[in-house]
Design a protein around this motif. Sequence first.
Motif, short mmCIF file in Angstrom:
data_model
loop_
_atom_site.label_atom_id
_atom_site.label_comp_id
_atom_site.label_asym_id
_atom_site.label_seq_id
_atom_site.Cartn_x
_atom_site.Cartn_y
_atom_site.Cartn_z
N PHE A 15 0.87 -1.18 0.00
CA PHE A 15 0.00 0.00 0.00
C PHE A 15 0.91 1.23 0.00
N VAL A 16 0.89 1.98 -1.11
CA VAL A 16 1.73 3.17 -1.25
C VAL A 16 1.00 4.35 -0.62
N LEU A 61 -0.54 3.62 -10.35
CA LEU A 61 -0.53 2.66 -9.24
C LEU A 61 -1.78 1.77 -9.22
N PRO A 62 -2.97 2.30 -9.50
CA PRO A 62 -4.16 1.44 -9.45
C PRO A 62 -4.06 0.28 -10.44
N PHE A 63 -4.64 -0.86 -10.06
CA PHE A 63 -4.67 -2.02 -10.95
C PHE A 63 -6.09 -2.53 -11.10
N ASN A 64 -6.28 -3.48 -12.02
CA ASN A 64 -7.61 -3.87 -12.48
C ASN A 64 -8.33 -2.65 -13.03
N VAL A 65 -7.65 -1.98 -13.95
CA VAL A 65 -8.15 -0.74 -14.54
C VAL A 65 -7.89 -0.78 -16.06
N PRO A 116 -5.51 0.68 -18.37
CA PRO A 116 -4.24 1.36 -18.11
C PRO A 116 -4.06 2.72 -18.77
N THR A 117 -4.15 2.79 -20.10
CA THR A 117 -3.85 4.07 -20.76
C THR A 117 -4.82 5.17 -20.34
N HIS A 118 -6.05 4.81 -20.09
CA HIS A 118 -7.04 5.82 -19.74
C HIS A 118 -6.83 6.35 -18.33
N ILE A 119 -6.46 5.47 -17.41
CA ILE A 119 -6.21 5.97 -16.06
C ILE A 119 -4.91 6.77 -16.02
N PHE A 120 -3.90 6.38 -16.81
CA PHE A 120 -2.68 7.17 -16.89
C PHE A 120 -3.01 8.58 -17.37
N LYS A 179 -4.73 -4.76 -1.50
CA LYS A 179 -5.79 -4.42 -2.45
C LYS A 179 -6.17 -2.94 -2.38
N ALA A 180 -5.35 -2.15 -1.69
CA ALA A 180 -5.67 -0.73 -1.54
C ALA A 180 -5.71 0.00 -2.88
#
Length: 429
Positions: free
Chosen positions: A287-288, A308-312, A314-318, A362-363
Amino acid sequence: IVDSFVEKYSFYHISAGTAGLCALKNSLEAGLDAVAYERGTEIGGTWVFSEKMPTDEYDEVHSSMYEGLRTNLPKEVMGYPDYSYPDDIAESFITSQQVLDFLCSYADHFKLRPHIKLQHEVIRVRPRLGDWEVYVWDHSTNTCDPVYYDFVYVCNGHYTEPDIPDIEGIQLYEGKKMHSHLYRKAEKFKDERVLIIGAGPSGMDITNHVRAAANRVFLSHHLSTTPNTAFMGNVEQKPDVQRFTRNGAVFTDGSHENFNHVLYCTGYKYTFPCLSTDVGVQVIDNFVQPLWKQCININHPTMAFVGLPFNVIPTHIFDMQVRFTLKFFTGQREFPVREQMIAQLEQEIGEQWSSGVYNHKKAHQMGERQFVYYNELARIAGIENIKPVIHKLMKDCGKKYIFELDTYRSNRYTIVDNDNFLKNGKSAC
């Protein structure tokens, strides 16, 4: 305000992978003086395939690509909001080389290469009064010098340091062990008996590759739903490993199996070896923290973490995170005071805990919650949100690796407009 900002401030970005290229492009478009440091010899980050293996325990391998890999998300959601994959690629689920080619095309289209320093490794980052001191090792000249920047984007990804569970008896096990980070070819397991631990997207896909060469594959997981492995004739599903033995393992249901190889598909650790302790960010059980809105360093808000978030998606959250942070870095929005940011972080953690997520690991996991996150970033910073069609398409193709691994990559998607898409030539909205 923006003009004076452009004249005064400079940015630097760690890495020239998918997130780093996005941060660099958006920073330059905002008129800022920006540079990206990439320790590798080419851009693309983890999408650069390499058969290099570590030479010792200190040697680090960056790529996680393997032979025969195809994306588990369609290219229609993997492009950037303002730069899509070319129409001449018919398939939706594409190879790692096609992704790398796309990233190179993105860099060329937006003329990013002059602002990228290859074979430059960031060794240390520490805050000073009013700016950042960054030591960069130039591998081509074997020199290490300090440079100074006003803002920092940390875009080094989180697919480099394997997270291997500590399971009882592993010291007794005499067979071979490997994390999926170093998996490259199924032929390594020809005619062998293999235990694969973990049934996430990589675990399921690698199982399907390995079973074609192996004699027998045991897939150990604790998913609440049973994955479809019926089409994999030599794959047997198992619960979690209770303990290892000299030649195999005992599982939590009391069963026992022998095998020659263990392949961990158990995820990765967040690591930031170049950040000094006075940066004020800690990684506690993956957990960062403390970060505001999953990206801003609360203790030094001139530093942002991208991706940092996963199950996303990728390019759109970046892209969302970069555009969000730039609104604050360029003075178009003002940060809340530190106390407010801490209070909001604690509230978000509390909401996660109350929804049944008690695991710090899972944070940063989002899944469906990512769309609430996108809405929040758009509202706070006044930026454009992702298009509704991306959300709809993701709902259609999500979790297919669990139930339709043998068929889902044959689907072909076409985005019609901001709200609608076709699936195999037919309307799906």
